[in-house]
Design a protein around this motif. Structure first.
Motif, PDB file in Angstrom:
ATOM      1  N   VAL A 299       0.801  -1.199  -0.007  1.00 36.38           N
ATOM      2  CA  VAL A 299      -0.156  -0.149  -0.280  1.00 36.38           C
ATOM      3  C   VAL A 299       0.838   1.127   0.019  1.00 36.38           C
ATOM      4  CG1 VAL A 299      -1.887  -1.236   1.298  1.00 36.38           C
ATOM      5  CG2 VAL A 299      -0.201   0.065   2.666  1.00 36.38           C
ATOM      6  N   SER A 300       2.225   1.003   0.581  1.00 36.96           N
ATOM      7  CA  SER A 300       2.999   2.109   0.448  1.00 36.96           C
ATOM      8  C   SER A 300       3.648   2.486  -0.877  1.00 36.96           C
ATOM      9  CB  SER A 300       3.914   2.288   1.717  1.00 36.96           C
ATOM     10  OG  SER A 300       3.351   1.905   2.810  1.00 36.96           O
ATOM     11  N   GLY A 301       3.740   1.420  -1.644  1.00 40.88           N
ATOM     12  CA  GLY A 301       4.446   1.619  -2.992  1.00 40.88           C
ATOM     13  C   GLY A 301       3.702   2.251  -4.014  1.00 40.88           C
ATOM     14  N   ASP A 302       4.477   2.485  -5.164  1.00 40.80           N
ATOM     15  CA  ASP A 302       3.604   3.063  -6.402  1.00 40.80           C
ATOM     16  C   ASP A 302       2.746   1.979  -6.787  1.00 40.80           C
ATOM     17  OD1 ASP A 302       4.908   1.755  -8.375  1.00 40.80           O
ATOM     18  OD2 ASP A 302       6.679   2.855  -8.438  1.00 40.80           O
ATOM     19  N   LEU A 303       1.971   2.599  -7.970  1.00 41.54           N
ATOM     20  CA  LEU A 303       0.900   1.593  -8.434  1.00 41.54           C
ATOM     21  C   LEU A 303       1.275   1.199  -9.842  1.00 41.54           C
ATOM     22  CD1 LEU A 303      -2.078   3.840  -7.372  1.00 41.54           C
ATOM     23  CD2 LEU A 303      -1.422   1.549  -6.446  1.00 41.54           C
ATOM     24  N   SER A 304       2.732   1.246 -10.240  1.00 42.81           N
ATOM     25  CA  SER A 304       2.928   0.912 -11.774  1.00 42.81           C
ATOM     26  C   SER A 304       2.528  -0.505 -11.827  1.00 42.81           C
ATOM     27  CB  SER A 304       4.495   0.950 -11.775  1.00 42.81           C
ATOM     28  OG  SER A 304       5.306   0.439 -10.817  1.00 42.81           O
ATOM     29  N   ALA A 305       2.911  -1.427 -10.893  1.00 45.07           N
ATOM     30  CA  ALA A 305       2.679  -2.986 -11.048  1.00 45.07           C
ATOM     31  C   ALA A 305       1.013  -3.084 -11.340  1.00 45.07           C
ATOM     32  CB  ALA A 305       3.135  -3.646 -10.093  1.00 45.07           C
ATOM     33  N   VAL A 306       0.414  -2.321 -10.655  1.00 39.68           N
ATOM     34  CA  VAL A 306      -1.042  -2.429 -10.704  1.00 39.68           C
ATOM     35  C   VAL A 306      -1.497  -1.895 -12.105  1.00 39.68           C
ATOM     36  CG1 VAL A 306      -3.307  -1.510  -9.657  1.00 39.68           C
ATOM     37  CG2 VAL A 306      -1.224  -1.859  -8.218  1.00 39.68           C
ATOM     38  N   HIS A 307      -1.036  -0.802 -12.682  1.00 39.23           N
ATOM     39  CA  HIS A 307      -1.391  -0.526 -13.951  1.00 39.23           C
ATOM     40  C   HIS A 307      -1.040  -1.173 -15.107  1.00 39.23           C
ATOM     41  CE1 HIS A 307      -0.872   3.998 -12.041  1.00 39.23           C
ATOM     42  NE2 HIS A 307      -2.165   3.338 -11.998  1.00 39.23           N
ATOM     43  N   GLU A 308      -0.037  -2.163 -14.697  1.00 44.15           N
ATOM     44  CA  GLU A 308       0.372  -3.028 -15.825  1.00 44.15           C
ATOM     45  C   GLU A 308      -0.709  -4.292 -15.836  1.00 44.15           C
ATOM     46  OE1 GLU A 308       4.266  -4.762 -15.150  1.00 44.15           O
ATOM     47  OE2 GLU A 308       5.239  -2.662 -15.318  1.00 44.15           O
ATOM     48  N   MET A 309      -1.158  -4.693 -14.715  1.00 40.08           N
ATOM     49  CA  MET A 309      -2.210  -5.693 -14.497  1.00 40.08           C
ATOM     50  C   MET A 309      -3.264  -5.316 -15.060  1.00 40.08           C
ATOM     51  SD  MET A 309      -1.376  -7.852 -10.984  1.00 40.08           S
ATOM     52  CE  MET A 309      -0.962  -6.475  -9.766  1.00 40.08           C
ATOM     53  N   ARG A 310      -3.605  -4.101 -14.717  1.00 39.84           N
ATOM     54  CA  ARG A 310      -5.040  -3.374 -15.286  1.00 39.84           C
ATOM     55  C   ARG A 310      -4.990  -3.349 -16.789  1.00 39.84           C
ATOM     56  NH1 ARG A 310      -6.238   2.328 -13.114  1.00 39.84           N
ATOM     57  NH2 ARG A 310      -4.827   3.010 -14.498  1.00 39.84           N
ATOM     58  N   THR A 311      -4.037  -3.172 -17.363  1.00 36.35           N
ATOM     59  CA  THR A 311      -3.782  -3.139 -18.941  1.00 36.35           C
ATOM     60  C   THR A 311      -4.085  -4.607 -19.462  1.00 36.35           C
ATOM     61  OG1 THR A 311      -2.135  -1.343 -18.922  1.00 36.35           O
ATOM     62  CG2 THR A 311      -2.051  -2.833 -20.947  1.00 36.35           C
ATOM     63  N   ALA A 312      -3.582  -5.682 -19.098  1.00 37.91           N
ATOM     64  CA  ALA A 312      -3.809  -6.998 -19.230  1.00 37.91           C
ATOM     65  C   ALA A 312      -5.224  -7.211 -19.158  1.00 37.91           C
ATOM     66  CB  ALA A 312      -2.712  -7.862 -18.241  1.00 37.91           C
ATOM     67  N   PHE A 313      -5.827  -7.093 -18.083  1.00 40.57           N
ATOM     68  CA  PHE A 313      -7.200  -7.263 -17.854  1.00 40.57           C
ATOM     69  C   PHE A 313      -8.133  -6.684 -18.682  1.00 40.57           C
ATOM     70  CE2 PHE A 313      -5.921  -7.787 -13.002  1.00 40.57           C
ATOM     71  CZ  PHE A 313      -5.845  -9.262 -13.072  1.00 40.57           C
ATOM     72  N   ASP A 314      -7.706  -5.211 -19.139  1.00 45.13           N
ATOM     73  CA  ASP A 314      -8.423  -4.684 -20.196  1.00 45.13           C
ATOM     74  C   ASP A 314      -8.746  -5.391 -21.455  1.00 45.13           C
ATOM     75  OD1 ASP A 314     -10.248  -2.610 -21.152  1.00 45.13           O
ATOM     76  OD2 ASP A 314      -8.417  -1.261 -21.273  1.00 45.13           O
ATOM     77  N   ARG A 315      -7.344  -5.887 -21.759  1.00 48.72           N
ATOM     78  CA  ARG A 315      -7.266  -6.568 -23.089  1.00 48.72           C
ATOM     79  C   ARG A 315      -8.020  -7.894 -22.877  1.00 48.72           C
ATOM     80  NH1 ARG A 315      -2.186  -7.166 -22.694  1.00 48.72           N
ATOM     81  NH2 ARG A 315      -2.187  -9.455 -22.003  1.00 48.72           N
ATOM     82  N   ARG A 316      -7.999  -8.547 -21.916  1.00 45.72           N
ATOM     83  CA  ARG A 316      -8.862  -9.919 -21.882  1.00 45.72           C
ATOM     84  C   ARG A 316     -10.401  -9.640 -21.627  1.00 45.72           C
ATOM     85  NH1 ARG A 316      -4.811 -12.049 -17.113  1.00 45.72           N
ATOM     86  NH2 ARG A 316      -2.978 -12.279 -18.090  1.00 45.72           N
ATOM     87  N   ARG A 317     -10.862  -8.443 -21.108  1.00 47.06           N
ATOM     88  CA  ARG A 317     -11.984  -8.140 -21.086  1.00 47.06           C
ATOM     89  C   ARG A 317     -12.697  -8.068 -22.544  1.00 47.06           C
ATOM     90  NH1 ARG A 317     -14.607  -2.479 -20.685  1.00 47.06           N
ATOM     91  NH2 ARG A 317     -12.681  -1.882 -21.506  1.00 47.06           N
ATOM     92  N   LYS A 318     -11.968  -7.309 -23.441  1.00 44.42           N
ATOM     93  CA  LYS A 318     -12.613  -7.141 -24.645  1.00 44.42           C
ATOM     94  C   LYS A 318     -12.675  -8.311 -25.489  1.00 44.42           C
ATOM     95  CE  LYS A 318     -10.736  -2.251 -24.644  1.00 44.42           C
ATOM     96  NZ  LYS A 318      -9.441  -1.511 -25.248  1.00 44.42           N
ATOM     97  N   THR A 319     -11.428  -9.166 -25.137  1.00 45.09           N
ATOM     98  CA  THR A 319     -11.561 -10.537 -25.724  1.00 45.09           C
ATOM     99  C   THR A 319     -12.743 -11.504 -25.435  1.00 45.09           C
ATOM    100  OG1 THR A 319      -9.248 -10.287 -26.006  1.00 45.09           O
ATOM    101  CG2 THR A 319     -10.205 -12.527 -26.300  1.00 45.09           C
ATOM    102  N   ILE A 320     -13.014 -11.491 -24.084  1.00 44.74           N
ATOM    103  CA  ILE A 320     -13.918 -12.531 -23.643  1.00 44.74           C
ATOM    104  C   ILE A 320     -15.243 -12.003 -23.758  1.00 44.74           C
ATOM    105  CG2 ILE A 320     -14.305 -11.384 -21.454  1.00 44.74           C
ATOM    106  CD1 ILE A 320     -14.139 -14.370 -20.482  1.00 44.74           C
TER     107      ILE A 320
END
Length: 415
Positions: A299-320
């Motif tokens: 919770v203290s770190g930045d959100l860069s890893a979170v943004h990377e995961m969200r990008t992948a989820f967004d791609r999968r969302r459109k596909t499914i």
């Protein structure tokens, strides 16, 4: 409206009742059951693809794991710590809440729990008396009504569907309100539908709750997983006057791919947090110190890893969504948050598929698992039969293969 808390059969001697009525009435988590079955079949050598569990396929980010490794070596983490959470983590959660949602709270308003499920149960247990009603919009996550009933409350279901984007209206909430209503549950982004309320919609619900003096329990576990033009709205940040009767539950599981670390939290008025902390002191005491140290890093770190995961989820969302909508008899709205789709499969019920005619989404899910070796959770688990929930928090290749199998199988449906 769901039935009230079950009463024991007084014709049976207490000593002869093996399981209490309260605990005996709790249903197994359908999502975990489907996931367990899929994993058991895979272990037996079957090529099952599981869309059941809401669990990111990514590893926990390295810097979080390293914080845990370091914590293991420090003897201070080998001992009991305060039942309500490490002071450092509570302060970090308060800072993270201000950073991410604009809601300013003190560390004394935070209780650290063993995951989001304990947070939800303890929040309801702290404010509900027997017979108090909780309005639960459906489709709902399977744990909500069970936690309400375990705490002695009565879940009152308000059903939504795909025609409204699975979002409940103030008019529906008002129709469900009675003199026994104490709490309204507000979840955005939603599990199982991925629905996200606009700021205006959220404000309308919050003002309705204020008008009637109701409590609001809001689950913000998917706050960072929103897509397109959708945006996350935190009710107590939007309506500060609601804060005195608002409880927020959250955790590290979905945002940081930490489902197995079991760290969640409750944020609320100090008297409620004190009561819930007292409960936890007798139930589980402190959360694992190593997991808490990892959560501080998260919770203290930045959100860069979170943004990377969200990008992948967004791609999968459109596909499914695209692939499911190519199946005749299936209608899949595009979700705006979380990592689930919740398609209607009503157009397939009663159709013949490989010699079987499923009459419910539960029967259809069983057929799909048997014939296509694809695991999904039927809508019955979420209070709305006629639907299936698919999590797209799995690899791109597995997603395409699994939905491809579904297309082939369900393409055989005949009247």
């Amino acid at each position: 409206m769901s039935a009230s808390t079950p009463q024991p059969d007084r014709s049976i001697r207490p000593a002869d009742r093996r399981v209490s009525a309260r605990i005996g009435a709790i249903a197994e988590s359908a999502t975990l059951a489907v996931d367990a079955k899929a994993k058991a079949l895979k272990a037996a050598g079957r090529p099952v693809i599981g869309f059941g569990a809401g669990e990111p396929d990514f590893p926990t980010p390295d810097y979080i794991v390293e914080a845990a490794v370091e914590a293991c070596r420090d003897p201070k983490n080998h001992r009991y710590t305060p039942a309500g959470g490490l002071p450092e983590l509570k302060s970090a959660i308060a800072a993270k809440t201000l950073r991410d949602s604009g809601y300013e709270v003190d560390a004394s308003q935070v209780l650290v729990t063993n995951g989001g499920k304990q947070a939800i149960y303890e929040a309801f247990a702290a404010i509900l008396d027997p017979g108090d009603e909780v309005i639960v919009p459906a489709p709902y996550w399977t744990t909500y009504p069970e936690s309400v009933q375990l705490a002695g409350g009565v879940p009152v279901e308000v059903v939504t569907d795909e025609t409204t984007g699975y979002k409940v209206s103030v008019e529906q909430l008002e129709a469900a309100r009675t003199e026994n209503t104490k709490v309204v549950l507000f979840v955005s982004p939603s599990n199982p539908t991925g629905a996200v309320y606009t700021e205006a919609e959220a404000e309308a619900i919050g003002r309705w709750a204020l008008e009637h003096g109701l409590w609001v329990l809001t689950d913000e576990i998917y706050e960072h997983l929103v897509y397109g033009d959708a945006s996350f709205t935190s009710l107590p940040a939007l309506l500060p006057e609601l804060a005195d009767k608002c409880i927020v539950v959250n955790g590290v599981a979905k945002t940081y791919a930490m489902t197995g670390w079991r760290v969640g939290w409750v944020i609320g008025p100090k008297d409620v947090i004190k009561a819930a902390t007292n409960l936890q002191s007798h139930a589980t005491s402190n959360v694992s110190n190593v997991a808490q140290r990892a959560a501080i890093a998260a919770v203290s770190g930045d959100l860069s890893a979170v943004h990377e995961m969200r990008t992948a989820f967004d791609r999968r969302r459109k596909t499914i969504v695209r692939m499911l909508n190519e199946i005749e008899g299936v209608y899949c709205p595009e979700p705006e948050g979380a990592f689930y789709v919740y398609p209607s499969v009503k157009g397939l019920l009663g159709k013949e598929i490989r010699g079987r005619r499923p009459e419910s989404s539960g029967e259809l899910a069983s057929l799909i698992l048997d014939e296509a070796e694809v695991a999904a959770v039927p809508g019955e688990a979420f209070g709305t039969p006629g639907y299936l929930r698919f999590s797209y928090a799995l690899g791109d290749a597995d997603l395409a293969e699994g939905i491809g199998r579904l297309q082939k199988l369900l393409g055989e449906a005949r009247d």
